[in-house]
Scaffold this active site. Structure first.
Site, PDB file in Angstrom:
ATOM      1  N   PRO A  90      -9.196   3.646   3.805  1.00 39.57           N
ATOM      2  CG  PRO A  90      -8.048   2.231   5.264  1.00 39.57           C
ATOM      3  CD  PRO A  90      -9.521   2.276   4.376  1.00 39.57           C
ATOM      4  CG  ASP A  91      -4.464   7.999   4.290  1.00 40.20           C
ATOM      5  OD1 ASP A  91      -4.414   7.146   5.109  1.00 40.20           O
ATOM      6  OD2 ASP A  91      -4.193   9.270   4.340  1.00 40.20           O
ATOM      7  CG  PHE A  92      -1.121   2.989   1.647  1.00 39.35           C
ATOM      8  CD1 PHE A  92      -0.820   1.719   1.929  1.00 39.35           C
ATOM      9  CD2 PHE A  92      -1.974   3.330   0.684  1.00 39.35           C
ATOM     10  CE1 PHE A  92      -1.190   0.864   0.844  1.00 39.35           C
ATOM     11  CE2 PHE A  92      -2.537   2.638  -0.278  1.00 39.35           C
ATOM     12  CZ  PHE A  92      -2.303   1.142   0.027  1.00 39.35           C
ATOM     13  NE  ARG A  93       4.324   6.281   2.994  1.00 35.37           N
ATOM     14  CZ  ARG A  93       3.932   5.604   1.976  1.00 35.37           C
ATOM     15  NH1 ARG A  93       2.923   5.825   1.403  1.00 35.37           N
ATOM     16  NH2 ARG A  93       4.595   4.777   1.336  1.00 35.37           N
ATOM     17  CG  ASN A 164      -5.947   5.429  -5.451  1.00 36.71           C
ATOM     18  OD1 ASN A 164      -5.084   5.415  -4.562  1.00 36.71           O
ATOM     19  ND2 ASN A 164      -6.640   6.570  -5.717  1.00 36.71           N
ATOM     20  CG  ASP A 166      -9.929   2.593  -4.832  1.00 35.05           C
ATOM     21  OD1 ASP A 166      -9.919   3.013  -6.273  1.00 35.05           O
ATOM     22  OD2 ASP A 166      -9.448   3.419  -4.166  1.00 35.05           O
ATOM     23  CG  HIS A 183       1.136   1.751  -7.401  1.00 35.93           C
ATOM     24  ND1 HIS A 183       1.307   2.713  -6.221  1.00 35.93           N
ATOM     25  CD2 HIS A 183       2.369   2.125  -8.106  1.00 35.93           C
ATOM     26  CE1 HIS A 183       2.295   3.555  -6.279  1.00 35.93           C
ATOM     27  NE2 HIS A 183       3.018   3.108  -7.271  1.00 35.93           N
TER      28      HIS A 183
END
Length: 382
Positions: A90-93, A164, A166, A183
């Site tokens: 899933p993305d964040f927003r 990302n 991941d 990040h």
């Protein structure tokens, strides 16, 4: 006194204008002139004027023709969570489906707390519970990831800047030299103790997380954290050193799957040369100039729709669909589809072998235990 005033006789009343459109037009023209002057002044002073237009049209086709022309040799990709959603991450927003919308079960004071370093140091449990759900190695890279790899293999990729954590860029075939993980990453972890800082591998961290253990340093017993950047931590030094070297040389910026809301990552769009085209592949337009910047023609924000737009292209679609469409225009579509098929088959085969090996180990351990039990019974019988 103006000529108009001199032409009016003193004993005559000046006529009341019935239509003030001429005055309005003059006012608008004067306003436009003043705005043009301000734009010119700011552009000269700050070096923010428009650059040379290199795309023959502001479309995906125009970008493809530019790449195929041979004039484009240093492509930078900026990517966010949107390139991994088709992998199941899933993305964040996104409302309802984004990560922040589904964290109630962790009893957080607010969703972002799960990624805040101060909260993590005192309450690491929610983060590691989430990490178990989203752990690298459970997902396969997407079409978009492999499109970036194709840019590398064709000698066109200068660097991929990723928000990302991941590690799917690495799984897809990008190495340390190709990537700036702005990040951070799960790829390595470190003890948080300032006097220790012992490094741990991805596999070590994975073992701890899947045993539902809070990872503690075996040297000093301090808390161990994956090398992802939490709120309250500095970005990796590599982000800043690479940014300074890469962006002045960029001749095409491809932005995919990011809301461009998090700084300083979002500001990178303004660091490419003024003539460098910028392609956004996303489900909605993002990163556009604010009102003041747009009025003055300033700043690095993207400009898709104004009459001054000359280099920015928005392709509204999923990242995978956009990459397939661009690959098709470049003549790479079949090659990209074959690459994805081949690499996914290799990953499936590897996972199958690992599961088979684990099953064999469990079977062997069970058999040894049974043999040991039988030997014990025999000894007692004797």
């Amino acid at each position: 006194m103006s000529d108009a005033q001199e032409a009016t006789k003193p004993d005559e009343e000046a006529p009341v204008p019935q239509d003030q459109s001429d005055d309005s037009d003059e006012g608008e023209a004067s306003g436009d002139s003043e705005m043009d002057f301000l734009r010119s002044l700011f552009s000269r002073t700050l070096g923010l004027g428009p650059g040379e237009k290199v795309l023959d049209e502001l479309t995906l086709d125009g970008v493809a023709r530019y790449i195929n022309s041979g004039a484009c040799k240093n492509i930078i990709c900026m990517v966010g969570a949107g390139i991994s959603t088709s992998a199941g991450i899933p993305d964040f927003r996104s409302p309802g489906t984004g990560l922040y919308a589904n964290l109630q079960k962790y009893n957080l004071p607010y969703p972002e707390a799960i990624f805040q370093i101060g909260y993590f140091k005192t309450h690491p449990e929610p983060f590691f519970a989430l990490a178990k759900e989203l752990y690298p190695g459970q997902f396969k890279p997407t079409v978009c990831h492999y499109f970036i790899r194709m840019l590398k293999e064709k000698g066109l990729l200068r660097r991929c800047y990723s928000q990302n954590i991941d590690t799917l860029e690495r799984v897809a075939g990008l190495g340390d030299a190709d990537l700036v993980e702005a990040h951070g990453t799960f790829y390595t972890s470190h003890c948080l103790s300032f006097l220790c800082r012992k490094e741990y591998s991805l596999e070590w961290m994975k073992e701890k997380i899947f045993k539902d253990e809070i990872p503690m340093c075996d040297k000093c017993s301090g808390l161990v954290k994956p090398d992802i950047v939490f709120f309250g931590e500095n970005l990796p030094a590599r982000f800043f050193t690479s940014m300074t070297a890469d962006f002045p040389r960029c001749d095409l910026l491809i932005i995919m799957g990011t809301s461009l809301q998090v700084q300083p990552f979002a500001s990178l769009v303004g660091r490419v040369p003024k003539s460098a085209p910028r392609l956004l592949i996303n489900m909605e337009k993002t990163g556009e100039s604010d009102f003041l910047g747009g009025m003055l023609g300033l700043g690095g924000g993207l400009d898709f729709d104004s009459d001054k737009a000359y280099r920015d292209v928005a392709h509204i679609s999923t990242c995978d669909e956009g990459c397939l469409a661009l690959a098709d225009l470049l003549g790479w579509k079949e090659e990209l589809q074959e690459l994805v098929k081949r690499e996914h088959a290799l990953i499936d085969s590897k996972n199958k072998n690992e599961k088979g090996g684990a099953a064999n180990e469990n079977s062997s351990a069970t058999e040894q235990t049974a043999q040991g039990a039988e030997a014990g019974i025999s000894e007692k019988t004797e």
